[in-house]
Scaffold this motif. Structure first.
Motif, PDB file in Angstrom:
ATOM      1  N   ASN A 249      -3.867  14.912  11.505  1.00 35.61           N
ATOM      2  CA  ASN A 249      -4.565  15.926  12.295  1.00 35.61           C
ATOM      3  C   ASN A 249      -6.074  15.884  12.080  1.00 35.61           C
ATOM      4  OD1 ASN A 249      -2.185  16.874  13.428  1.00 35.61           O
ATOM      5  ND2 ASN A 249      -1.888  18.464  11.882  1.00 35.61           N
ATOM      6  N   ILE A 250      -6.507  15.290  10.967  1.00 40.58           N
ATOM      7  CA  ILE A 250      -7.938  15.135  10.694  1.00 40.58           C
ATOM      8  C   ILE A 250      -8.452  13.789  11.174  1.00 40.58           C
ATOM      9  CG2 ILE A 250      -9.649  14.847   8.823  1.00 40.58           C
ATOM     10  CD1 ILE A 250      -8.021  16.879   7.207  1.00 40.58           C
ATOM     11  N   ALA A 251      -7.689  12.737  10.881  1.00 40.35           N
ATOM     12  CA  ALA A 251      -8.198  11.374  11.080  1.00 40.35           C
ATOM     13  C   ALA A 251      -7.597  10.648  12.281  1.00 40.35           C
ATOM     14  CB  ALA A 251      -7.932  10.559   9.813  1.00 40.35           C
ATOM     15  N   GLY A 252      -6.502  11.143  12.822  1.00 43.96           N
ATOM     16  CA  GLY A 252      -5.843  10.445  13.919  1.00 43.96           C
ATOM     17  C   GLY A 252      -4.740   9.537  13.397  1.00 43.96           C
ATOM     18  N   GLU A 253      -3.776   9.227  14.258  1.00 42.34           N
ATOM     19  CA  GLU A 253      -2.601   8.485  13.810  1.00 42.34           C
ATOM     20  C   GLU A 253      -2.807   6.975  13.745  1.00 42.34           C
ATOM     21  OE1 GLU A 253       0.054   7.844  17.836  1.00 42.34           O
ATOM     22  OE2 GLU A 253       0.230   9.774  16.817  1.00 42.34           O
ATOM     23  N   ASP A 254      -3.984   6.485  14.161  1.00 48.01           N
ATOM     24  CA  ASP A 254      -4.218   5.037  14.184  1.00 48.01           C
ATOM     25  C   ASP A 254      -4.765   4.478  12.876  1.00 48.01           C
ATOM     26  OD1 ASP A 254      -3.358   4.843  16.832  1.00 48.01           O
ATOM     27  OD2 ASP A 254      -5.372   5.247  17.621  1.00 48.01           O
ATOM     28  N   ILE A 255      -5.151   5.343  11.935  1.00 47.80           N
ATOM     29  CA  ILE A 255      -5.730   4.834  10.686  1.00 47.80           C
ATOM     30  C   ILE A 255      -5.049   5.422   9.447  1.00 47.80           C
ATOM     31  CG2 ILE A 255      -7.980   4.388  11.739  1.00 47.80           C
ATOM     32  CD1 ILE A 255      -8.986   6.919  10.247  1.00 47.80           C
ATOM     33  N   VAL A 256      -3.823   5.889   9.620  1.00 51.76           N
ATOM     34  CA  VAL A 256      -3.071   6.471   8.508  1.00 51.76           C
ATOM     35  C   VAL A 256      -1.838   5.618   8.232  1.00 51.76           C
ATOM     36  CG1 VAL A 256      -1.737   8.480   7.745  1.00 51.76           C
ATOM     37  CG2 VAL A 256      -3.907   8.803   8.967  1.00 51.76           C
ATOM     38  N   GLY A 257      -1.522   5.449   6.939  1.00 53.04           N
ATOM     39  CA  GLY A 257      -0.360   4.661   6.558  1.00 53.04           C
ATOM     40  C   GLY A 257       0.276   5.179   5.283  1.00 53.04           C
ATOM     41  N   VAL A 258       1.233   4.413   4.777  1.00 48.96           N
ATOM     42  CA  VAL A 258       1.981   4.759   3.570  1.00 48.96           C
ATOM     43  C   VAL A 258       1.339   4.086   2.362  1.00 48.96           C
ATOM     44  CG1 VAL A 258       4.220   4.568   2.409  1.00 48.96           C
ATOM     45  CG2 VAL A 258       4.122   4.957   4.895  1.00 48.96           C
ATOM     46  N   GLY A 259       1.205   4.842   1.278  1.00 41.50           N
ATOM     47  CA  GLY A 259       0.741   4.290   0.001  1.00 41.50           C
ATOM     48  C   GLY A 259       1.406   5.078  -1.107  1.00 41.50           C
ATOM     49  N   THR A 260       2.669   4.808  -1.357  1.00 36.54           N
ATOM     50  CA  THR A 260       3.508   5.704  -2.158  1.00 36.54           C
ATOM     51  C   THR A 260       3.010   5.932  -3.581  1.00 36.54           C
ATOM     52  OG1 THR A 260       4.945   3.909  -2.893  1.00 36.54           O
ATOM     53  CG2 THR A 260       5.578   5.091  -0.871  1.00 36.54           C
ATOM     54  N   ASP A 261       2.560   4.865  -4.257  1.00 32.61           N
ATOM     55  CA  ASP A 261       2.242   4.912  -5.692  1.00 32.61           C
ATOM     56  C   ASP A 261       3.516   4.994  -6.517  1.00 32.61           C
ATOM     57  OD1 ASP A 261       0.534   4.726  -7.823  1.00 32.61           O
ATOM     58  OD2 ASP A 261      -0.404   6.673  -7.585  1.00 32.61           O
ATOM     59  N   PHE A 262       4.563   4.309  -6.088  1.00 34.15           N
ATOM     60  CA  PHE A 262       5.809   4.260  -6.844  1.00 34.15           C
ATOM     61  C   PHE A 262       5.548   3.684  -8.240  1.00 34.15           C
ATOM     62  CE2 PHE A 262       8.725   4.660  -3.106  1.00 34.15           C
ATOM     63  CZ  PHE A 262       9.638   5.536  -3.687  1.00 34.15           C
ATOM     64  N   THR A 263       6.067   4.374  -9.263  1.00 26.94           N
ATOM     65  CA  THR A 263       5.938   3.925 -10.658  1.00 26.94           C
ATOM     66  C   THR A 263       7.320   3.609 -11.219  1.00 26.94           C
ATOM     67  OG1 THR A 263       5.963   6.243 -11.344  1.00 26.94           O
ATOM     68  CG2 THR A 263       3.811   5.197 -11.105  1.00 26.94           C
ATOM     69  N   GLN A 264       8.147   3.018 -10.417  1.00 24.92           N
ATOM     70  CA  GLN A 264       9.550   2.821 -10.736  1.00 24.92           C
ATOM     71  C   GLN A 264       9.745   1.971 -11.995  1.00 24.92           C
ATOM     72  OE1 GLN A 264      11.845   2.697  -7.203  1.00 24.92           O
ATOM     73  NE2 GLN A 264      13.317   1.230  -8.007  1.00 24.92           N
ATOM     74  N   GLY A 265      10.564   2.469 -12.910  1.00 24.92           N
ATOM     75  CA  GLY A 265      10.902   1.724 -14.109  1.00 24.92           C
ATOM     76  C   GLY A 265      10.042   2.020 -15.320  1.00 24.92           C
ATOM     77  N   PHE A 266       8.959   2.749 -15.123  1.00 20.66           N
ATOM     78  CA  PHE A 266       8.055   3.053 -16.236  1.00 20.66           C
ATOM     79  C   PHE A 266       8.439   4.357 -16.929  1.00 20.66           C
ATOM     80  CE2 PHE A 266       4.727   0.314 -14.101  1.00 20.66           C
ATOM     81  CZ  PHE A 266       4.667  -0.619 -15.126  1.00 20.66           C
ATOM     82  N   GLY A 267       8.146   4.405 -18.241  1.00 18.38           N
ATOM     83  CA  GLY A 267       8.372   5.606 -19.033  1.00 18.38           C
ATOM     84  C   GLY A 267       7.063   6.210 -19.499  1.00 18.38           C
ATOM     85  N   GLN A 268       7.132   7.132 -20.441  1.00 18.79           N
ATOM     86  CA  GLN A 268       5.967   7.879 -20.886  1.00 18.79           C
ATOM     87  C   GLN A 268       4.840   7.010 -21.438  1.00 18.79           C
ATOM     88  OE1 GLN A 268       5.633  11.131 -20.201  1.00 18.79           O
ATOM     89  NE2 GLN A 268       3.502  10.838 -20.866  1.00 18.79           N
TER      90      GLN A 268
END
Length: 337
Positions: A249-268
């Motif tokens: 709603n701020i930037a428009g749908e043409d310049i937005v994407g997914v960037g999850t930052d998944f940290t799968q498998g890591f511990g403390q």
């Protein structure tokens, strides 16, 4: 008696749509191994920007990339290295996940700009200017004084532009980000961020910051890392889509994407390392419980994200853009091919 329950029509539609999509995750920083790569395939992930340098110096980063080269050889049936956007499309056609080698800091080049070309030849295609604190290039988002992009930093941006390496500003301080956006002759990105309008946090971007990068041709990848979401560990995949929509709603749908930052498998120990300056210094922040949104706990749950977008009422065209086509265009613009 053999009972067969047919899937609902909407489930069939979501499954069919997700399988057709080019799905690109702009940031994954998991404990990379065969199980993670298999989960990428389970989730239908076409390509991902995978972190191979954070607080690491030149030698440590070279070791990390050497390990990646071994991983590419050992898992060639399900992953492949990405150098160009054509490699992403080839991975899709071959039923593999394309791996983009990326950094979350410029510490890997130390104070040697000439190292950028070496790493580019090894396949590094995305580099974040700073990671949370001060380095040779500029200031991070947790630095008490954001002094902006240094003169050395201006030279680094120019060389990254020349080589075709994307400038990432996700963990970068506001002033250093603004300076980089102005200095870069190529499109730049927040590969993984959330809006401060939904939760005030040093890692989240204000509406003004989001507009500034959008108005100058930049890109915004949206993360679902729970400490930055409004509902934290209580969030759901629907809350993640809501945050995406806030930015659209701020930037428009043409310049937005997914960037999850998944940290799968890591511990403390991993979270302790990334939340201290240079890995061992002052404590920068406390994440608390890192529990990914319900419905999107693991990389293999990516189809649920497509489903949540449909349930939100998004058009197929918008879903195609946000799930991957926008990333594909950005990378083609920056990489040149």
């Amino acid at each position: 008696m053999n009972l067969h329950v047919s899937p609902k029509k909407e489930d069939q539609a979501v499954s069919s749509l997700h399988e057709q999509l080019v799905v690109i995750d702009g940031l994954i920083i998991s404990d990379f191994s065969r199980p993670v790569f298999e989960d990428m395939r389970k989730g239908g992930l076409t390509a991902a920007n995978c972190t191979c340098s954070i607080w690491d110096n030149f030698t440590e980063t070279m070791r990390n990339i050497a390990k990646w080269k071994k991983d590419f050889a050992a898992n060639a049936d399900i992953i492949s290295q990405v150098y160009t956007t054509q490699d992403i499309l080839k991975a899709k056609a071959e039923g593999k996940t394309g791996i983009i080698l990326g950094w979350q800091n410029t510490s890997g080049i130390e104070d040697h700009i000439e190292y950028l070309q070496l790493f580019h030849e090894l396949g590094v295609r995305i580099i974040q200017m700073t990671y949370n604190t001060q380095n040779w290039v500029g200031s991070g988002c947790y630095e008490s004084t954001d002094s902006g992009l240094s003169d050395f930093g201006h030279d680094v941006v120019a060389e990254m532009n020349r080589l075709g390496i994307l400038c990432d500003l996700s963990h970068v301080g506001p002033k250093t980000s603004e300076d980089t956006i102005k200095a870069s002759k190529q499109r730049v990105a927040y590969s993984h961020c959330l809006p401060a309008g939904l939760k005030a946090h040093p890692r989240n971007k204000s509406d003004a910051q989001l507009r500034f990068i959008a108005d100058r041709g930049g890109f915004i990848g949206v993360t679902m890392f729970p400490p930055f979401l409004a509902k934290g560990p209580e969030a759901t995949v629907a809350d993640y889509v809501e945050a995406m929509e806030y930015i659209i709603n701020i930037a428009g749908e043409d310049i937005v994407g997914v960037g999850t930052d998944f940290t799968q498998g890591f511990g403390q120990p991993f979270f302790d390392w990334i939340t201290h300056d240079k890995g061992l210094g002052r404590k920068l922040t406390d994440f608390g419980a890192v529990i990914n949104p319900e419905g999107f706990r693991e990389i293999g749950d990516f189809p649920n994200l497509t489903a949540a977008m449909e349930q939100r009422g998004w058009s197929t065209a918008r879903i195609e853009k946000v799930m991957g086509q926008n990333w594909l265009q950005l990378l083609k613009d920056v990489w040149g091919r």
